[in-house]
Design a protein around this motif. Structure first.
Motif, PDB file in Angstrom:
ATOM      1  N   VAL A  25      80.823  57.186 -18.503  1.00 64.68           N
ATOM      2  CA  VAL A  25      81.439  57.083 -19.781  1.00 64.68           C
ATOM      3  C   VAL A  25      81.688  58.642 -20.270  1.00 64.68           C
ATOM      4  O   VAL A  25      82.650  58.987 -20.784  1.00 64.68           O
ATOM      5  CB  VAL A  25      80.481  56.333 -20.830  1.00 64.68           C
ATOM      6  N   LEU A  26      80.717  59.367 -20.111  1.00 61.23           N
ATOM      7  CA  LEU A  26      80.917  60.867 -20.547  1.00 61.23           C
ATOM      8  C   LEU A  26      81.832  61.609 -19.640  1.00 61.23           C
ATOM      9  O   LEU A  26      82.749  62.256 -20.177  1.00 61.23           O
ATOM     10  CB  LEU A  26      79.616  61.565 -20.178  1.00 61.23           C
ATOM     11  N   ALA A  27      81.995  61.393 -18.470  1.00 57.43           N
ATOM     12  CA  ALA A  27      83.006  62.002 -17.765  1.00 57.43           C
ATOM     13  C   ALA A  27      84.535  61.289 -18.172  1.00 57.43           C
ATOM     14  O   ALA A  27      85.516  62.120 -18.100  1.00 57.43           O
ATOM     15  CB  ALA A  27      82.741  61.535 -16.131  1.00 57.43           C
ATOM     16  N   LYS A  28      84.625  60.054 -18.614  1.00 53.12           N
ATOM     17  CA  LYS A  28      85.695  59.504 -19.031  1.00 53.12           C
ATOM     18  C   LYS A  28      86.371  60.473 -20.370  1.00 53.12           C
ATOM     19  O   LYS A  28      87.646  60.431 -20.480  1.00 53.12           O
ATOM     20  CB  LYS A  28      85.934  57.996 -19.395  1.00 53.12           C
ATOM     21  N   ILE A  29      85.305  60.652 -21.068  1.00 54.46           N
ATOM     22  CA  ILE A  29      85.676  61.517 -22.407  1.00 54.46           C
ATOM     23  C   ILE A  29      86.174  62.767 -22.184  1.00 54.46           C
ATOM     24  O   ILE A  29      87.319  63.311 -22.434  1.00 54.46           O
ATOM     25  CB  ILE A  29      84.151  61.410 -23.230  1.00 54.46           C
ATOM     26  N   ALA A  30      85.466  63.252 -21.143  1.00 55.94           N
ATOM     27  CA  ALA A  30      85.938  64.583 -20.501  1.00 55.94           C
ATOM     28  C   ALA A  30      87.252  64.562 -19.872  1.00 55.94           C
ATOM     29  O   ALA A  30      88.199  65.607 -19.991  1.00 55.94           O
ATOM     30  CB  ALA A  30      84.881  65.324 -19.622  1.00 55.94           C
ATOM     31  N   MET A 128      86.831  63.994 -29.432  1.00 55.89           N
ATOM     32  CA  MET A 128      86.068  63.264 -30.427  1.00 55.89           C
ATOM     33  C   MET A 128      86.695  61.927 -30.661  1.00 55.89           C
ATOM     34  O   MET A 128      85.953  60.916 -30.683  1.00 55.89           O
ATOM     35  CB  MET A 128      86.192  63.969 -31.725  1.00 55.89           C
ATOM     36  N   LEU A 129      87.921  61.830 -30.458  1.00 61.49           N
ATOM     37  CA  LEU A 129      88.514  60.299 -30.377  1.00 61.49           C
ATOM     38  C   LEU A 129      88.121  59.448 -29.351  1.00 61.49           C
ATOM     39  O   LEU A 129      87.964  58.364 -29.274  1.00 61.49           O
ATOM     40  CB  LEU A 129      90.177  60.458 -30.443  1.00 61.49           C
ATOM     41  N   ALA A 130      88.217  60.301 -28.125  1.00 62.45           N
ATOM     42  CA  ALA A 130      87.605  59.560 -26.949  1.00 62.45           C
ATOM     43  C   ALA A 130      86.250  58.998 -27.025  1.00 62.45           C
ATOM     44  O   ALA A 130      85.777  57.893 -26.703  1.00 62.45           O
ATOM     45  CB  ALA A 130      87.849  60.211 -25.813  1.00 62.45           C
ATOM     46  N   ALA A 131      85.470  59.687 -27.899  1.00 65.03           N
ATOM     47  CA  ALA A 131      84.232  59.202 -28.006  1.00 65.03           C
ATOM     48  C   ALA A 131      84.229  58.163 -28.735  1.00 65.03           C
ATOM     49  O   ALA A 131      83.392  57.100 -28.435  1.00 65.03           O
ATOM     50  CB  ALA A 131      83.406  60.553 -28.400  1.00 65.03           C
ATOM     51  N   HIS A 132      85.075  57.960 -29.958  1.00 64.10           N
ATOM     52  CA  HIS A 132      84.862  57.046 -30.673  1.00 64.10           C
ATOM     53  C   HIS A 132      85.388  55.890 -29.938  1.00 64.10           C
ATOM     54  O   HIS A 132      85.085  54.587 -30.123  1.00 64.10           O
ATOM     55  CB  HIS A 132      85.757  57.241 -32.077  1.00 64.10           C
ATOM     56  N   ASP A 133      86.428  55.940 -29.289  1.00 59.98           N
ATOM     57  CA  ASP A 133      87.187  54.906 -28.469  1.00 59.98           C
ATOM     58  C   ASP A 133      86.186  54.174 -27.432  1.00 59.98           C
ATOM     59  O   ASP A 133      86.252  52.983 -27.029  1.00 59.98           O
ATOM     60  CB  ASP A 133      88.303  55.340 -27.514  1.00 59.98           C
ATOM     61  N   GLY A 168      77.313  60.406 -29.328  1.00 59.78           N
ATOM     62  CA  GLY A 168      76.122  59.339 -28.759  1.00 59.78           C
ATOM     63  C   GLY A 168      76.376  58.082 -29.753  1.00 59.78           C
ATOM     64  O   GLY A 168      77.480  57.955 -30.511  1.00 59.78           O
ATOM     65  N   ARG A 169      75.499  57.207 -29.760  1.00 59.80           N
ATOM     66  CA  ARG A 169      75.376  55.838 -30.468  1.00 59.80           C
ATOM     67  C   ARG A 169      75.285  56.402 -31.884  1.00 59.80           C
ATOM     68  O   ARG A 169      74.249  56.832 -32.048  1.00 59.80           O
ATOM     69  CB  ARG A 169      74.647  54.776 -30.091  1.00 59.80           C
ATOM     70  N   PRO A 170      75.990  56.100 -32.752  1.00 55.67           N
ATOM     71  CA  PRO A 170      75.832  56.467 -34.170  1.00 55.67           C
ATOM     72  C   PRO A 170      74.745  55.618 -34.812  1.00 55.67           C
ATOM     73  O   PRO A 170      74.386  54.378 -34.622  1.00 55.67           O
ATOM     74  CB  PRO A 170      77.210  56.168 -34.799  1.00 55.67           C
ATOM     75  N   VAL A 171      73.766  56.198 -35.586  1.00 56.80           N
ATOM     76  CA  VAL A 171      72.977  55.516 -36.635  1.00 56.80           C
ATOM     77  C   VAL A 171      73.249  56.259 -37.949  1.00 56.80           C
ATOM     78  O   VAL A 171      73.911  57.181 -38.011  1.00 56.80           O
ATOM     79  CB  VAL A 171      71.420  56.097 -36.210  1.00 56.80           C
ATOM     80  N   PRO A 172      72.618  55.340 -38.963  1.00 58.94           N
ATOM     81  CA  PRO A 172      73.143  55.902 -40.524  1.00 58.94           C
ATOM     82  C   PRO A 172      72.587  57.358 -40.600  1.00 58.94           C
ATOM     83  O   PRO A 172      71.709  57.908 -40.139  1.00 58.94           O
ATOM     84  CB  PRO A 172      72.089  54.900 -41.182  1.00 58.94           C
ATOM     85  N   ASP A 173      73.610  58.145 -41.135  1.00 59.42           N
ATOM     86  CA  ASP A 173      73.580  59.537 -41.577  1.00 59.42           C
ATOM     87  C   ASP A 173      73.742  59.970 -42.824  1.00 59.42           C
ATOM     88  O   ASP A 173      74.000  59.339 -43.646  1.00 59.42           O
ATOM     89  CB  ASP A 173      74.516  60.429 -40.339  1.00 59.42           C
ATOM     90  N   LYS A 174      73.354  61.265 -43.071  1.00 58.11           N
ATOM     91  CA  LYS A 174      73.665  61.896 -44.329  1.00 58.11           C
ATOM     92  C   LYS A 174      75.224  62.479 -44.584  1.00 58.11           C
ATOM     93  O   LYS A 174      75.403  63.076 -43.360  1.00 58.11           O
ATOM     94  CB  LYS A 174      72.588  62.972 -44.820  1.00 58.11           C
ATOM     95  N   ARG A 175      76.015  61.880 -45.509  1.00 62.07           N
ATOM     96  CA  ARG A 175      77.072  62.425 -45.375  1.00 62.07           C
ATOM     97  C   ARG A 175      77.212  63.841 -45.999  1.00 62.07           C
ATOM     98  O   ARG A 175      76.580  64.333 -46.646  1.00 62.07           O
ATOM     99  CB  ARG A 175      77.953  61.611 -46.522  1.00 62.07           C
ATOM    100  N   SER A 176      78.447  64.747 -45.241  1.00 59.03           N
ATOM    101  CA  SER A 176      78.744  66.009 -45.795  1.00 59.03           C
ATOM    102  C   SER A 176      78.940  66.330 -47.332  1.00 59.03           C
ATOM    103  O   SER A 176      79.877  65.326 -47.859  1.00 59.03           O
ATOM    104  CB  SER A 176      79.586  66.581 -45.076  1.00 59.03           C
TER     105      SER A 176
END
Ligand code: FMN
Length: 195
Positions: A25-30, A128-133, A168-176
């Motif tokens: 998966v990481l190689a595909k993003i790259a 970044m888009l590839a990671a989300h995809d 990575g897999r997202p978890v709830p975060d603090k917004r900017s």
């Protein structure tokens, strides 16, 4: 995911599961990140992918991770599946534009824009888009100590790391807090026929 949905749903995420993602998966993003255009097809862009937890911590330190943790964001730069560090060599562009087909009256062109920064920005966006995809999420941290980041990664002198993209897999975060600014009205962004 549809392209418009991908673009509209992407956001800068600042908290991830501290768990691996397969190398495939990481190689595909790259690989998708590599498929970005470059001025004169110079291809001065590169990416370093860091998965090792100790190395991720060293990388995160050069981006001031402890400051983020103190501000309540957590260790979002080191705790992830992998960090993608887009790097660019300005010299590659100068060498390319000194080749015969690119000379202008026998000289390297006067650069209307430093295209190396343009190109590595595009590479970063595709990463970044590839990671989300891929069902993951991505953030972006600017390095506070570029020489230290270069040393940690063992970069050749001519390559400049523009930032660190934790994935990575997202978890709830603090917004900017910057998001309070809101988006510009579309009419202010887009101008038809002329400004
Ligand atoms: C060139 C660039 C540098 C950025 N640097 C940082 C950074 O150092 N730390 C951070 O938390 N976010 C950083 N961001 C993320 C922005 O704050 C974020 O993209 C912006 O607030 C819009 O939010 P969104 O990406 O969720 O739409 C950066 C983004 C860009 C494009």
């Amino acid at each position: 995911m549809q392209f418009d949905e991908l673009v509209m749903r992407r956001r800068t995420v600042r908290r991830f599961e501290n768990a691996p993602v397969t190398r495939e998966v990481l190689a595909k993003i790259a690989r998708l990140g590599q498929r970005t255009p470059s001025a004169g097809f110079s291809q001065g862009q590169r990416v370093v992918i860091v998965t090792d937890p100790e190395q991720r911590r060293r990388v995160a330190e050069t981006c001031g991770e402890s400051g983020y943790a103190e501000a309540g964001f957590g260790n979002w730069i080191s705790e992830c599946a992998a960090q993608f560090i887009p790097c660019v060599s300005e010299q590659t562009y100068h060498r390319r534009y000194q080749e015969a087909d690119k000379l202008d009256d026998g000289e390297e062109i006067e650069w209307p824009t430093p295209y190396w920064w343009v190109d590595i920005g595009k590479t970063s966006m595709v990463l970044m888009l590839a990671a989300h995809d891929a069902g993951l999420a991505a953030g972006f941290a600017g390095p506070q100590d570029v020489p230290a980041l270069k040393a940690v990664l063992g970069l050749p002198e001519e390559f400049h790391p523009i930032g660190v993209i934790p994935v990575g897999r997202p978890v709830p975060d603090k917004r900017s807090p910057s998001l309070k600014r809101g988006w510009l009205p579309f009419e202010e962004f887009a101008h038809w026929e002329r400004w």
